[in-house]
Design a protein around this motif. Structure first.
Motif, short mmCIF file in Angstrom:
data_model
loop_
_atom_site.label_atom_id
_atom_site.label_comp_id
_atom_site.label_asym_id
_atom_site.label_seq_id
_atom_site.Cartn_x
_atom_site.Cartn_y
_atom_site.Cartn_z
N PRO A 80 23.29 11.42 -9.02
CA PRO A 80 24.00 10.30 -8.42
C PRO A 80 23.36 10.02 -7.06
O PRO A 80 22.67 10.88 -6.50
N TYR A 81 23.57 8.83 -6.52
CA TYR A 81 22.94 8.51 -5.25
C TYR A 81 23.58 9.30 -4.12
O TYR A 81 24.79 9.49 -4.08
N GLY A 82 22.73 9.81 -3.23
CA GLY A 82 23.16 10.65 -2.14
C GLY A 82 21.96 11.23 -1.45
O GLY A 82 20.80 10.95 -1.81
N SER A 83 22.18 12.04 -0.43
CA SER A 83 21.07 12.61 0.34
C SER A 83 20.20 13.52 -0.53
O SER A 83 18.98 13.57 -0.35
N THR A 84 20.80 14.24 -1.47
CA THR A 84 20.03 15.16 -2.32
C THR A 84 19.00 14.40 -3.15
O THR A 84 17.82 14.77 -3.20
N TYR A 85 19.44 13.34 -3.80
CA TYR A 85 18.53 12.55 -4.63
C TYR A 85 17.46 11.88 -3.77
O TYR A 85 16.27 11.91 -4.09
N LEU A 86 17.87 11.28 -2.66
CA LEU A 86 16.92 10.59 -1.80
C LEU A 86 15.85 11.56 -1.29
O LEU A 86 14.66 11.23 -1.28
N ASN A 87 16.24 12.73 -0.88
CA ASN A 87 15.27 13.71 -0.37
C ASN A 87 14.26 14.10 -1.44
O ASN A 87 13.07 14.29 -1.16
N SER A 88 14.72 14.24 -2.69
CA SER A 88 13.82 14.58 -3.77
C SER A 88 12.87 13.43 -4.08
O SER A 88 11.69 13.63 -4.37
N VAL A 89 13.40 12.20 -4.03
CA VAL A 89 12.56 11.01 -4.24
C VAL A 89 11.46 10.95 -3.18
O VAL A 89 10.30 10.63 -3.49
N LYS A 90 11.80 11.28 -1.96
CA LYS A 90 10.80 11.27 -0.88
C LYS A 90 9.68 12.28 -1.17
O LYS A 90 8.51 12.02 -0.87
N LYS A 91 10.03 13.40 -1.77
CA LYS A 91 9.01 14.40 -2.13
C LYS A 91 8.13 13.90 -3.27
O LYS A 91 6.94 14.23 -3.34
N LYS A 92 8.72 13.14 -4.17
CA LYS A 92 7.99 12.69 -5.36
C LYS A 92 7.12 11.48 -5.10
O LYS A 92 6.11 11.27 -5.79
N LEU A 93 7.46 10.68 -4.12
CA LEU A 93 6.76 9.43 -3.89
C LEU A 93 5.42 9.64 -3.19
O LEU A 93 5.31 10.40 -2.23
N ASP A 94 4.42 8.95 -3.68
CA ASP A 94 3.12 8.89 -3.01
C ASP A 94 3.22 7.83 -1.92
O ASP A 94 3.05 6.63 -2.18
N ALA A 95 3.49 8.26 -0.71
CA ALA A 95 3.75 7.32 0.39
C ALA A 95 2.49 6.58 0.84
O ALA A 95 2.59 5.62 1.60
N SER A 96 1.32 7.00 0.35
CA SER A 96 0.09 6.30 0.73
C SER A 96 -0.04 4.97 0.02
O SER A 96 -0.82 4.10 0.43
N SER A 97 0.71 4.80 -1.08
CA SER A 97 0.67 3.55 -1.83
C SER A 97 1.76 2.62 -1.31
O SER A 97 2.91 3.01 -1.14
#
Length: 299
Positions: A80-97
């Protein structure tokens, strides 16, 4: 003393090698989540609960939008949406793109809590689960995930390769269930009963979760375009969704305004088949994925 230390060291080394060898056999049959924690960082993501995990097929989006997608959706309990999910998404995302496309699926359950105080984030159901306790989400094999979240025997990673579910490398959870009309009706009845009796009475809309939905959209927009999507469900499941949040579109209006577009497909609920009322059957999922991809392509 030294021989004892040497033997202990050798034993530990051999044990670690053996464990690593077993872990290396984990694959798409191992469980519904593992592969998502083993793939590289991604530039375009599909987010949501199991409705998205089973329903949205990255290959369809790849072929229409000419961008490689990864489905990083989990379940109503885990993501569900929350800090836990967002933090994991940040780890998964290639921020260079900065040219990504993000499909963020929304429904009442992904914005609700089962706690007495709906905004008590310390008591949120996902905090101690896989997305919260796995520090690294892009290594293979992933010992962090397997040691902290594996429910079955490790030996089964080698021998247990038969299941009606298979998690693809792109994150799509393929569920193969032979359904006739009677079986579909029975499955829908069971799932609706489970939600009505086990979840609905405790579910409450959470302003905290809604805040993090908007934070997720803002974060993703730094790296591309963000599209909100409400997936279809069986009409009987839709009744529960509407009971939980009868004015859903209005309630999430400020999130819609932050996004690059919102598509609500629930007007087509009766057009599709479902494995249990909550999840699209895979052929229907392919059709829904095509609808969404074409809608984005026309933007």
């Amino acid at each position: 003393m030294k021989p004892f230390i040497f033997k202990t060291g050798v034993f530990l080394f051999v044990s670690l090698l053996l464990l690593f060898g077993i872990f290396s056999k984990a694959d798409g049959y191992s469980d519904s989540f593992y592969i998502k924690f083993t793939t590289p960082k991604q530039s375009s993501l599909i987010l949501g609960t199991s409705r998205a995990a089973q329903g949205l097929q990255p290959k369809v989006f790849d072929s229409i939008l000419k961008i490689k997608f990864s489905n990083y959706s989990f379940s109503v309990i885990h993501s569900p949406y929350g800090s836990t999910y967002l933090n994991s998404v940040k780890k998964k995302l290639d921020a260079s793109s900065k040219q990504g496309i993000f499909i963020v699926t929304v429904d009442p359950w992904s914005l609700s809590s089962f706690t007495k105080v709906p905004d008590d984030s310390l008591s949120f159901r996902e905090v101690k689960l896989a997305l919260g306790n796995t520090p690294v989400v892009n290594i293979k094999p992933n010992p962090f995930y397997l040691l902290l979240n594996r429910e079955g025997r490790y030996y089964d990673l080698i021998i247990d390769k038969q299941s009606n579910m298979f998690l693809h490398d792109n994150g799509w959870l393929e569920v193969n269930v032979e359904l006739d009309s009677l079986t579909e009706i029975e499955n829908v009845s069971k799932k609706v009963k489970k939600y009505r009796e086990g979840m609905l009475q405790n579910a409450q809309f959470s302003q905290n979760r809604f805040k993090y939905l908007k934070e997720t959209i803002k974060f993703l927009k730094e790296n591309g375009e963000v599209y909100l999507v409400r997936l279809p469900v069986h009409p009987k499941m839709m009744e529960l969704d509407d009971y939980l949040m009868p004015y859903f579109d209005k309630d999430i209006e400020s999130a819609i305004d932050l996004s690059d577009g919102y598509l609500d497909i629930t007007s087509l609920n009766t057009e599709f088949h479902y494995t249990d009322g909550n999840h699209l059957q895979k052929e229907s999922g392919k059709v829904v994925s095509t609808i969404i991809a074409n809608w984005i392509d026309e933007k």
